[in-house]
Design an enzyme around this catalytic site. Structure first.
Site, short mmCIF file in Angstrom:
data_model
loop_
_atom_site.label_atom_id
_atom_site.label_comp_id
_atom_site.label_asym_id
_atom_site.label_seq_id
_atom_site.Cartn_x
_atom_site.Cartn_y
_atom_site.Cartn_z
CE LYS A 66 -4.45 0.99 0.19
NZ LYS A 66 -5.56 0.18 -0.32
N GLY A 94 -23.21 4.85 2.03
CA GLY A 94 -22.32 5.26 0.94
C GLY A 94 -22.96 4.92 -0.40
N GLY A 117 -21.06 5.66 -3.52
CA GLY A 117 -20.03 5.93 -4.52
C GLY A 117 -19.88 4.72 -5.41
CG ASN A 118 -16.54 2.20 -7.95
OD1 ASN A 118 -16.21 1.12 -7.51
ND2 ASN A 118 -16.65 2.43 -9.24
N GLY A 151 -20.88 1.49 -3.01
CA GLY A 151 -22.24 1.50 -2.49
C GLY A 151 -23.28 1.67 -3.59
P1 NAD Z 1 -16.22 6.64 -3.49
O1 NAD Z 1 -15.38 7.82 -3.23
O2 NAD Z 1 -16.67 6.33 -4.87
O3 NAD Z 1 -17.57 6.73 -2.61
C1 NAD Z 1 -17.56 6.93 -1.24
C2 NAD Z 1 -18.98 7.16 -0.78
O4 NAD Z 1 -18.99 7.39 0.63
C3 NAD Z 1 -19.65 8.38 -1.39
O5 NAD Z 1 -21.01 8.09 -1.62
C4 NAD Z 1 -19.54 9.45 -0.30
O6 NAD Z 1 -20.56 10.41 -0.41
C5 NAD Z 1 -19.70 8.57 0.91
N1 NAD Z 1 -19.15 9.17 2.13
C6 NAD Z 1 -18.07 9.97 2.27
N2 NAD Z 1 -17.91 10.33 3.55
C7 NAD Z 1 -18.90 9.72 4.24
C8 NAD Z 1 -19.27 9.69 5.60
N3 NAD Z 1 -18.58 10.38 6.51
N4 NAD Z 1 -20.32 8.94 5.96
C9 NAD Z 1 -21.02 8.23 5.02
N5 NAD Z 1 -20.74 8.25 3.73
C10 NAD Z 1 -19.68 8.97 3.34
O7 NAD Z 1 -15.45 5.41 -2.84
P2 NAD Z 1 -15.63 3.88 -3.16
O8 NAD Z 1 -14.67 3.50 -4.22
O9 NAD Z 1 -17.06 3.57 -3.30
O10 NAD Z 1 -15.07 3.23 -1.82
C11 NAD Z 1 -15.88 3.10 -0.65
C12 NAD Z 1 -15.19 2.16 0.31
O11 NAD Z 1 -14.97 0.91 -0.32
C13 NAD Z 1 -13.84 2.62 0.84
O12 NAD Z 1 -13.69 2.15 2.15
C14 NAD Z 1 -12.88 1.87 -0.06
O13 NAD Z 1 -11.61 1.71 0.54
C15 NAD Z 1 -13.61 0.56 -0.21
N6 NAD Z 1 -13.18 -0.22 -1.38
C16 NAD Z 1 -13.33 0.28 -2.63
C17 NAD Z 1 -12.94 -0.51 -3.71
C18 NAD Z 1 -13.15 -0.05 -5.13
O14 NAD Z 1 -12.91 -0.83 -6.04
N7 NAD Z 1 -13.62 1.16 -5.35
C19 NAD Z 1 -12.37 -1.77 -3.51
C20 NAD Z 1 -12.25 -2.25 -2.20
C21 NAD Z 1 -12.66 -1.46 -1.15
#
Ligand code: NAD
Length: 408
Positions: free
Chosen positions: A103, A215, A217-218, A220
Protein backbone atom coordinates in the site's frame (compact mmCIF):
# COMPACT_ATOMS: atom_id res chain seq x y z
CA UNK A 1 -8.62 7.63 16.58
CA UNK A 2 -7.46 4.03 16.80
CA UNK A 3 -4.01 3.11 15.53
CA UNK A 4 -4.87 0.96 12.50
CA UNK A 5 -1.62 -0.99 12.59
CA UNK A 6 -2.26 -1.99 16.21
CA UNK A 7 -5.72 -3.19 15.11
CA UNK A 8 -4.09 -5.25 12.37
CA UNK A 9 -1.66 -6.82 14.84
CA UNK A 10 -4.51 -7.75 17.20
CA UNK A 11 -6.21 -9.55 14.30
CA UNK A 12 -2.96 -11.32 13.39
CA UNK A 13 -2.45 -12.43 16.99
CA UNK A 14 -6.00 -13.82 17.21
CA UNK A 15 -5.61 -15.81 14.01
CA UNK A 16 -2.15 -17.07 15.05
CA UNK A 17 -3.61 -18.45 18.29
CA UNK A 18 -6.56 -20.15 16.59
CA UNK A 19 -4.40 -21.89 13.99
CA UNK A 20 -1.41 -22.45 16.29
CA UNK A 21 0.81 -20.58 13.82
CA UNK A 22 4.52 -21.41 13.78
CA UNK A 23 6.25 -18.80 15.96
CA UNK A 24 8.88 -17.94 13.36
CA UNK A 25 6.23 -17.23 10.74
CA UNK A 26 4.31 -15.15 13.30
CA UNK A 27 7.44 -13.04 13.93
CA UNK A 28 7.92 -12.50 10.20
CA UNK A 29 4.29 -11.47 9.69
CA UNK A 30 4.32 -8.89 12.47
CA UNK A 31 6.00 -6.26 10.29
CA UNK A 32 6.27 -5.27 6.65
CA UNK A 33 9.18 -6.54 4.54
CA UNK A 34 10.06 -2.97 3.60
CA UNK A 35 8.66 0.55 3.97
CA UNK A 36 9.81 3.37 1.74
CA UNK A 37 9.44 6.92 3.07
CA UNK A 38 9.96 9.59 0.47
CA UNK A 39 9.88 13.36 0.14
CA UNK A 40 8.45 14.64 -3.10
CA UNK A 41 9.25 18.25 -4.03
CA UNK A 42 6.64 19.75 -6.34
CA UNK A 43 6.88 23.07 -8.13
CA UNK A 44 3.47 24.66 -7.52
CA UNK A 45 1.78 26.88 -10.11
CA UNK A 46 2.82 29.91 -8.02
CA UNK A 47 6.50 29.02 -8.57
CA UNK A 48 6.93 28.04 -4.92
CA UNK A 49 8.23 24.52 -4.14
CA UNK A 50 6.26 22.39 -1.69
CA UNK A 51 7.59 19.11 -0.31
CA UNK A 52 5.08 16.28 0.22
CA UNK A 53 5.69 13.14 2.31
CA UNK A 54 4.90 9.80 0.75
CA UNK A 55 5.11 6.13 1.72
CA UNK A 56 5.06 2.69 0.13
CA UNK A 57 4.73 -0.28 2.44
CA UNK A 58 5.60 -3.70 1.01
CA UNK A 59 4.22 -6.09 3.57
CA UNK A 60 4.80 -9.54 2.20
CA UNK A 61 5.40 -11.06 -1.26
CA UNK A 62 5.26 -14.79 -0.52
CA UNK A 63 2.18 -15.16 -2.75
CA UNK A 64 3.39 -12.85 -5.56
CA UNK A 65 4.33 -9.21 -6.26
CA UNK A 66 3.21 -6.70 -3.62
CA UNK A 67 -0.20 -5.29 -4.56
CA UNK A 68 -2.16 -2.35 -3.24
CA UNK A 69 -3.40 1.14 -3.90
CA UNK A 70 -1.89 4.58 -3.47
CA UNK A 71 -3.94 6.95 -1.32
CA UNK A 72 -3.83 10.75 -1.49
CA UNK A 73 -5.18 12.11 1.79
CA UNK A 74 -4.21 14.49 4.58
CA UNK A 75 -4.54 11.72 7.18
CA UNK A 76 -2.16 9.28 5.46
CA UNK A 77 0.40 8.06 7.98
CA UNK A 78 3.04 5.40 8.28
CA UNK A 79 0.78 3.33 10.55
CA UNK A 80 -2.17 3.60 8.21
CA UNK A 81 -0.11 2.55 5.19
CA UNK A 82 1.46 -0.36 7.11
CA UNK A 83 -1.95 -1.57 8.27
CA UNK A 84 -3.50 -1.27 4.83
CA UNK A 85 -0.61 -3.22 3.28
CA UNK A 86 -1.11 -5.99 5.87
CA UNK A 87 -4.83 -6.18 5.02
CA UNK A 88 -3.95 -6.36 1.31
CA UNK A 89 -1.78 -9.40 2.03
CA UNK A 90 -4.72 -11.02 3.80
CA UNK A 91 -7.21 -10.01 1.10
CA UNK A 92 -5.14 -11.31 -1.83
CA UNK A 93 -4.52 -14.59 0.00
CA UNK A 94 -8.20 -14.93 0.97
CA UNK A 95 -9.20 -14.98 -2.71
CA UNK A 96 -6.02 -16.87 -3.62
CA UNK A 97 -4.64 -14.55 -6.28
CA UNK A 98 -0.88 -14.62 -6.96
CA UNK A 99 -0.23 -11.29 -5.27
CA UNK A 100 1.20 -10.12 -1.97
CA UNK A 101 0.32 -7.12 0.18
CA UNK A 102 1.37 -3.52 -0.42
CA UNK A 103 0.00 0.00 0.00
CA UNK A 104 1.16 3.54 -0.63
CA UNK A 105 0.12 7.04 0.17
CA UNK A 106 0.97 10.71 0.08
CA UNK A 107 -0.01 13.23 2.74
CA UNK A 108 -1.90 15.75 0.63
CA UNK A 109 -5.31 17.34 0.20
CA UNK A 110 -5.40 16.69 -3.53
CA UNK A 111 -8.57 18.78 -4.00
CA UNK A 112 -6.41 21.86 -3.37
CA UNK A 113 -3.99 21.02 -6.22
CA UNK A 114 -4.36 22.10 -9.84
CA UNK A 115 -4.30 19.35 -12.43
CA UNK A 116 -0.70 20.26 -13.32
CA UNK A 117 0.39 20.13 -9.67
CA UNK A 118 -1.34 16.77 -9.27
CA UNK A 119 0.52 15.38 -12.29
CA UNK A 120 3.89 16.67 -11.03
CA UNK A 121 3.22 15.18 -7.59
CA UNK A 122 2.27 11.80 -9.06
CA UNK A 123 5.30 11.69 -11.36
CA UNK A 124 7.55 12.90 -8.53
CA UNK A 125 6.35 10.09 -6.26
CA UNK A 126 7.20 7.50 -8.94
CA UNK A 127 10.65 9.05 -9.42
CA UNK A 128 11.28 8.30 -5.73
CA UNK A 129 9.98 4.71 -5.64
CA UNK A 130 10.42 3.40 -9.19
CA UNK A 131 13.36 1.09 -8.45
CA UNK A 132 11.23 -0.84 -5.95
CA UNK A 133 8.15 -1.36 -8.15
CA UNK A 134 7.45 -3.25 -11.40
CA UNK A 135 5.04 -5.83 -12.78
CA UNK A 136 7.11 -8.62 -11.20
CA UNK A 137 7.87 -6.72 -7.97
CA UNK A 138 5.19 -4.37 -6.70
CA UNK A 139 2.02 -3.35 -8.54
CA UNK A 140 0.26 -0.21 -7.23
CA UNK A 141 -3.34 0.79 -8.00
CA UNK A 142 -5.77 3.60 -7.20
CA UNK A 143 -7.17 4.19 -3.73
CA UNK A 144 -8.86 7.18 -2.08
CA UNK A 145 -8.50 10.30 -4.26
CA UNK A 146 -6.35 8.62 -6.90
CA UNK A 147 -7.80 7.98 -10.34
CA UNK A 148 -7.21 6.12 -13.62
CA UNK A 149 -5.65 9.34 -14.97
CA UNK A 150 -3.15 9.41 -12.10
CA UNK A 151 -2.37 5.72 -12.75
CA UNK A 152 -1.71 6.64 -16.41
CA UNK A 153 0.80 9.37 -15.42
CA UNK A 154 2.49 7.00 -12.99
CA UNK A 155 2.83 4.23 -15.56
CA UNK A 156 4.22 6.72 -18.11
CA UNK A 157 6.78 8.08 -15.63
CA UNK A 158 7.81 4.57 -14.60
CA UNK A 159 8.28 3.39 -18.18
CA UNK A 160 10.33 6.51 -19.04
CA UNK A 161 12.67 5.80 -16.14
CA UNK A 162 12.80 2.07 -16.91
CA UNK A 163 13.45 2.62 -20.62
CA UNK A 164 10.84 0.16 -21.88
CA UNK A 165 7.15 -0.69 -21.60
CA UNK A 166 5.82 -2.48 -18.53
CA UNK A 167 2.04 -1.83 -18.55
CA UNK A 168 1.44 -4.33 -15.73
CA UNK A 169 3.40 -2.11 -13.30
CA UNK A 170 0.18 -0.46 -12.21
CA UNK A 171 -3.51 -1.36 -12.37
CA UNK A 172 -6.70 0.67 -12.33
CA UNK A 173 -5.67 2.33 -15.59
CA UNK A 174 -8.22 3.71 -18.03
CA UNK A 175 -9.38 1.09 -20.54
CA UNK A 176 -7.60 2.91 -23.40
CA UNK A 177 -4.43 2.81 -21.32
CA UNK A 178 -4.52 -0.96 -20.71
CA UNK A 179 -7.14 -1.10 -17.95
CA UNK A 180 -9.54 -4.03 -17.63
CA UNK A 181 -13.16 -4.19 -18.66
CA UNK A 182 -15.39 -4.70 -15.62
CA UNK A 183 -13.06 -3.04 -13.09
CA UNK A 184 -15.54 -0.27 -12.31
CA UNK A 185 -18.22 -2.65 -11.04
CA UNK A 186 -15.89 -5.47 -9.95
CA UNK A 187 -15.88 -4.70 -6.22
CA UNK A 188 -19.67 -4.55 -5.97
CA UNK A 189 -20.10 -7.52 -8.32
CA UNK A 190 -17.78 -9.58 -6.12
CA UNK A 191 -19.78 -8.48 -3.07
CA UNK A 192 -22.98 -9.60 -4.74
CA UNK A 193 -21.53 -13.06 -5.52
CA UNK A 194 -20.69 -13.35 -1.82
CA UNK A 195 -24.16 -12.20 -0.71
CA UNK A 196 -25.70 -14.83 -3.03
CA UNK A 197 -23.62 -17.58 -1.41
CA UNK A 198 -24.52 -16.36 2.06
CA UNK A 199 -28.20 -16.24 1.12
CA UNK A 200 -27.98 -19.93 0.12
CA UNK A 201 -26.41 -20.86 3.47
CA UNK A 202 -28.97 -18.88 5.50
CA UNK A 203 -31.94 -19.52 3.25
CA UNK A 204 -32.56 -15.79 2.71
CA UNK A 205 -35.27 -14.79 0.25
CA UNK A 206 -34.23 -11.52 -1.49
CA UNK A 207 -37.82 -10.23 -1.74
CA UNK A 208 -38.20 -10.48 2.04
CA UNK A 209 -34.75 -9.15 2.92
CA UNK A 210 -34.22 -5.48 3.74
CA UNK A 211 -30.84 -3.91 3.04
CA UNK A 212 -29.35 -0.63 4.33
CA UNK A 213 -26.32 0.71 2.47
CA UNK A 214 -23.99 3.41 3.81
CA UNK A 215 -22.32 5.26 0.94
CA UNK A 216 -23.32 5.44 -2.72
CA UNK A 217 -20.03 5.93 -4.52
CA UNK A 218 -18.40 3.39 -6.75
CA UNK A 219 -19.00 0.56 -4.29
CA UNK A 220 -22.24 1.50 -2.49
CA UNK A 221 -23.93 2.77 -5.65
CA UNK A 222 -23.27 -0.41 -7.62
CA UNK A 223 -24.16 -2.58 -4.61
CA UNK A 224 -27.55 -0.85 -4.50
CA UNK A 225 -28.10 -1.35 -8.24
CA UNK A 226 -27.01 -4.98 -8.30
CA UNK A 227 -28.76 -6.05 -5.09
CA UNK A 228 -32.02 -4.42 -6.12
CA UNK A 229 -31.69 -6.21 -9.49
CA UNK A 230 -31.43 -9.45 -7.47
CA UNK A 231 -34.73 -8.53 -5.78
CA UNK A 232 -33.45 -7.24 -2.42
CA UNK A 233 -35.36 -4.41 -0.76
CA UNK A 234 -32.99 -1.45 -0.41
CA UNK A 235 -34.58 0.43 2.48
CA UNK A 236 -31.82 3.00 3.08
CA UNK A 237 -28.84 4.56 1.35
CA UNK A 238 -26.61 7.56 2.08
CA UNK A 239 -23.86 9.81 0.82
CA UNK A 240 -21.47 12.00 2.81
CA UNK A 241 -24.27 14.49 3.63
CA UNK A 242 -26.71 11.90 5.01
CA UNK A 243 -29.21 9.33 3.83
CA UNK A 244 -32.82 8.38 3.25
CA UNK A 245 -34.96 5.55 4.62
CA UNK A 246 -38.16 3.96 3.33
CA UNK A 247 -39.43 0.96 5.21
CA UNK A 248 -40.97 -0.85 2.24
CA UNK A 249 -38.00 -0.25 -0.07
CA UNK A 250 -36.64 2.56 -2.26
CA UNK A 251 -37.00 2.68 -6.03
CA UNK A 252 -33.25 2.84 -6.71
CA UNK A 253 -33.63 4.08 -10.30
CA UNK A 254 -35.61 7.07 -9.01
CA UNK A 255 -33.12 7.65 -6.18
CA UNK A 256 -30.16 7.86 -8.58
CA UNK A 257 -32.12 10.21 -10.85
CA UNK A 258 -33.06 12.42 -7.86
CA UNK A 259 -29.45 12.60 -6.68
CA UNK A 260 -28.31 13.46 -10.21
CA UNK A 261 -30.88 16.27 -10.46
CA UNK A 262 -30.50 17.77 -6.98
CA UNK A 263 -26.98 16.71 -5.98
CA UNK A 264 -28.33 15.27 -2.75
CA UNK A 265 -30.60 12.56 -1.31
CA UNK A 266 -32.33 14.81 1.18
CA UNK A 267 -36.01 15.39 0.36
CA UNK A 268 -36.53 12.28 -1.78
CA UNK A 269 -40.32 11.94 -1.86
CA UNK A 270 -41.83 9.28 0.38
CA UNK A 271 -38.59 8.70 2.29
CA UNK A 272 -37.42 9.88 5.67
CA UNK A 273 -34.07 11.70 5.99
CA UNK A 274 -31.59 9.91 8.26
CA UNK A 275 -28.06 10.70 9.35
CA UNK A 276 -25.20 8.35 8.50
CA UNK A 277 -25.11 7.27 12.16
CA UNK A 278 -28.85 6.55 12.22
CA UNK A 279 -28.63 4.55 9.01
CA UNK A 280 -26.40 1.99 10.70
CA UNK A 281 -29.02 1.27 13.36
CA UNK A 282 -32.07 0.93 11.10
CA UNK A 283 -34.35 -2.07 10.89
CA UNK A 284 -32.81 -4.12 8.08
CA UNK A 285 -31.57 -7.69 7.80
CA UNK A 286 -28.41 -6.74 5.94
CA UNK A 287 -26.21 -3.70 6.60
CA UNK A 288 -23.67 -2.82 3.93
CA UNK A 289 -21.12 -0.21 5.06
CA UNK A 290 -19.66 1.07 1.78
CA UNK A 291 -18.09 4.40 2.70
CA UNK A 292 -15.53 4.94 5.43
CA UNK A 293 -13.49 3.06 8.00
CA UNK A 294 -14.38 2.94 11.74
CA UNK A 295 -18.14 3.42 11.35
CA UNK A 296 -19.26 0.57 13.61
CA UNK A 297 -17.61 1.17 16.95
CA UNK A 298 -17.97 0.29 20.60
CA UNK A 299 -20.47 3.19 20.81
CA UNK A 300 -23.05 1.86 18.34
CA UNK A 301 -22.32 -1.88 17.83
CA UNK A 302 -24.89 -3.01 20.37
CA UNK A 303 -27.60 -0.95 18.60
CA UNK A 304 -27.08 -2.59 15.21
CA UNK A 305 -30.27 -4.45 14.33
CA UNK A 306 -29.03 -6.14 11.16
CA UNK A 307 -28.23 -9.83 11.47
CA UNK A 308 -25.70 -9.62 8.65
CA UNK A 309 -23.03 -6.98 8.00
CA UNK A 310 -21.37 -7.09 4.59
CA UNK A 311 -18.22 -4.98 4.84
CA UNK A 312 -17.79 -3.43 1.41
CA UNK A 313 -15.77 -0.50 2.82
CA UNK A 314 -12.31 -1.24 4.16
CA UNK A 315 -12.17 -1.47 7.95
CA UNK A 316 -15.69 -0.20 8.76
CA UNK A 317 -15.82 -2.17 12.03
CA UNK A 318 -13.40 -1.60 14.91
CA UNK A 319 -12.01 -4.73 16.66
CA UNK A 320 -14.01 -3.96 19.84
CA UNK A 321 -17.21 -3.53 17.85
CA UNK A 322 -16.45 -6.77 16.03
CA UNK A 323 -16.49 -8.61 19.36
CA UNK A 324 -19.82 -7.03 20.33
CA UNK A 325 -21.36 -8.03 17.00
CA UNK A 326 -20.10 -11.60 17.44
CA UNK A 327 -21.62 -11.73 20.94
CA UNK A 328 -24.93 -10.65 19.39
CA UNK A 329 -24.60 -13.40 16.73
CA UNK A 330 -24.35 -10.89 13.90
CA UNK A 331 -22.64 -12.48 10.89
CA UNK A 332 -19.96 -10.12 9.60
CA UNK A 333 -18.71 -10.85 6.09
CA UNK A 334 -15.27 -9.26 6.44
CA UNK A 335 -13.89 -6.65 4.04
CA UNK A 336 -11.02 -8.94 3.02
CA UNK A 337 -13.59 -11.26 1.45
CA UNK A 338 -16.59 -9.02 0.69
CA UNK A 339 -14.73 -6.36 -1.32
CA UNK A 340 -11.98 -8.59 -2.76
CA UNK A 341 -13.61 -8.58 -6.21
CA UNK A 342 -11.83 -5.27 -6.84
CA UNK A 343 -8.31 -6.54 -6.30
CA UNK A 344 -9.14 -9.76 -8.12
CA UNK A 345 -10.05 -7.85 -11.27
CA UNK A 346 -6.95 -5.67 -10.76
CA UNK A 347 -5.02 -8.92 -10.81
CA UNK A 348 -6.82 -9.83 -14.06
CA UNK A 349 -5.72 -6.45 -15.50
CA UNK A 350 -2.11 -7.26 -14.58
CA UNK A 351 -2.47 -10.72 -16.14
CA UNK A 352 -3.93 -9.28 -19.36
CA UNK A 353 -1.12 -6.70 -19.58
CA UNK A 354 1.57 -9.30 -18.96
CA UNK A 355 0.14 -11.64 -21.63
CA UNK A 356 -0.78 -8.81 -23.99
CA UNK A 357 -4.44 -9.89 -23.96
CA UNK A 358 -7.74 -8.05 -23.67
CA UNK A 359 -10.69 -9.80 -22.06
CA UNK A 360 -14.34 -8.82 -22.47
CA UNK A 361 -16.44 -7.90 -19.44
CA UNK A 362 -18.18 -11.26 -19.83
CA UNK A 363 -14.83 -13.09 -19.65
CA UNK A 364 -13.80 -11.04 -16.61
CA UNK A 365 -16.94 -11.85 -14.62
CA UNK A 366 -16.90 -15.49 -15.77
CA UNK A 367 -13.49 -15.73 -14.07
CA UNK A 368 -14.40 -13.60 -11.06
CA UNK A 369 -17.53 -15.48 -10.00
CA UNK A 370 -15.99 -18.91 -9.35
CA UNK A 371 -13.09 -17.31 -7.47
CA UNK A 372 -15.43 -15.40 -5.14
CA UNK A 373 -17.65 -18.46 -4.67
CA UNK A 374 -14.61 -20.62 -3.87
CA UNK A 375 -13.21 -18.04 -1.43
CA UNK A 376 -16.57 -17.74 0.32
CA UNK A 377 -16.84 -21.53 0.58
CA UNK A 378 -13.34 -21.86 2.04
CA UNK A 379 -13.92 -19.10 4.59
CA UNK A 380 -17.27 -20.63 5.57
CA UNK A 381 -15.70 -24.08 5.94
CA UNK A 382 -12.88 -22.64 8.09
CA UNK A 383 -15.42 -20.78 10.26
CA UNK A 384 -17.31 -24.04 10.86
CA UNK A 385 -14.13 -26.06 11.46
CA UNK A 386 -12.86 -23.77 14.24
CA UNK A 387 -16.23 -22.36 15.33
CA UNK A 388 -15.03 -18.79 14.80
CA UNK A 389 -16.25 -15.62 13.05
CA UNK A 390 -15.98 -15.23 9.29
CA UNK A 391 -13.31 -12.56 9.81
CA UNK A 392 -11.16 -14.82 11.95
CA UNK A 393 -11.75 -17.60 9.41
CA UNK A 394 -10.63 -15.42 6.49
CA UNK A 395 -7.48 -14.46 8.40
CA UNK A 396 -6.74 -18.09 9.29
CA UNK A 397 -7.26 -19.28 5.71
CA UNK A 398 -5.16 -16.42 4.28
CA UNK A 399 -2.34 -16.84 6.78
CA UNK A 400 -2.29 -20.61 6.16
CA UNK A 401 -1.72 -19.85 2.48
CA UNK A 402 0.94 -17.18 3.03
CA UNK A 403 2.72 -19.30 5.67
CA UNK A 404 2.86 -22.28 3.33
CA UNK A 405 4.82 -20.13 0.84
CA UNK A 406 7.30 -18.62 3.31
CA UNK A 407 10.61 -20.46 3.33
CA UNK A 408 12.69 -20.11 6.48
P1 NAD B 1 -16.22 6.64 -3.49
O1 NAD B 1 -15.38 7.82 -3.23
O2 NAD B 1 -16.67 6.33 -4.87
O3 NAD B 1 -17.57 6.73 -2.61
C1 NAD B 1 -17.56 6.93 -1.24
C2 NAD B 1 -18.98 7.16 -0.78
O4 NAD B 1 -18.99 7.39 0.63
C3 NAD B 1 -19.65 8.38 -1.39
O5 NAD B 1 -21.01 8.09 -1.62
C4 NAD B 1 -19.54 9.45 -0.30
O6 NAD B 1 -20.56 10.41 -0.41
C5 NAD B 1 -19.70 8.57 0.91
N1 NAD B 1 -19.15 9.17 2.13
C6 NAD B 1 -18.07 9.97 2.27
N2 NAD B 1 -17.91 10.33 3.55
C7 NAD B 1 -18.90 9.72 4.24
C8 NAD B 1 -19.27 9.69 5.60
N3 NAD B 1 -18.58 10.38 6.51
N4 NAD B 1 -20.32 8.94 5.96
C9 NAD B 1 -21.02 8.23 5.02
N5 NAD B 1 -20.74 8.25 3.73
C10 NAD B 1 -19.68 8.97 3.34
O7 NAD B 1 -15.45 5.41 -2.84
P2 NAD B 1 -15.63 3.88 -3.16
O8 NAD B 1 -14.67 3.50 -4.22
O9 NAD B 1 -17.06 3.57 -3.30
O10 NAD B 1 -15.07 3.23 -1.82
C11 NAD B 1 -15.88 3.10 -0.65
C12 NAD B 1 -15.19 2.16 0.31
O11 NAD B 1 -14.97 0.91 -0.32
C13 NAD B 1 -13.84 2.62 0.84
O12 NAD B 1 -13.69 2.15 2.15
C14 NAD B 1 -12.88 1.87 -0.06
O13 NAD B 1 -11.61 1.71 0.54
C15 NAD B 1 -13.61 0.56 -0.21
N6 NAD B 1 -13.18 -0.22 -1.38
C16 NAD B 1 -13.33 0.28 -2.63
C17 NAD B 1 -12.94 -0.51 -3.71
C18 NAD B 1 -13.15 -0.05 -5.13
O14 NAD B 1 -12.91 -0.83 -6.04
N7 NAD B 1 -13.62 1.16 -5.35
C19 NAD B 1 -12.37 -1.77 -3.51
C20 NAD B 1 -12.25 -2.25 -2.20
C21 NAD B 1 -12.66 -1.46 -1.15
Amino acid sequence: MQNPFENALVQLEKAAKIMDLDENIYEILKQPDRVLMVSVPVKMDSGEVKVFSGFRSQYNNAMGPYKGGIRYHENVSLDEVRALSFWMMIKCATVNIPMGGGKGGIIVDSKKLSIGELERLSRGYIQKIWREIGSDKDVPAPDMYTTPQIMGWMRDEYEKLLGHADPGVITGKAIADGGSEGRETATAQGGVYVVRELAKKLNLQPGETKVAIQGMGNVGGFMAKLLSADGYKIVAISDSKGGIYKEDGLDMGAVFEFKKQTGSLSGFVGAQNVSNEELLELNAEILVPSAMENQITVLNAKNIKAKIVVEMANGPTTPEADEILAEHNVIVVPDVLANAGGVTVSCFEWEQNNKNERWTEGQVFAKLEPMMVQAFGEVWETKERYNITMRAAAFVKAIERVASKIKI
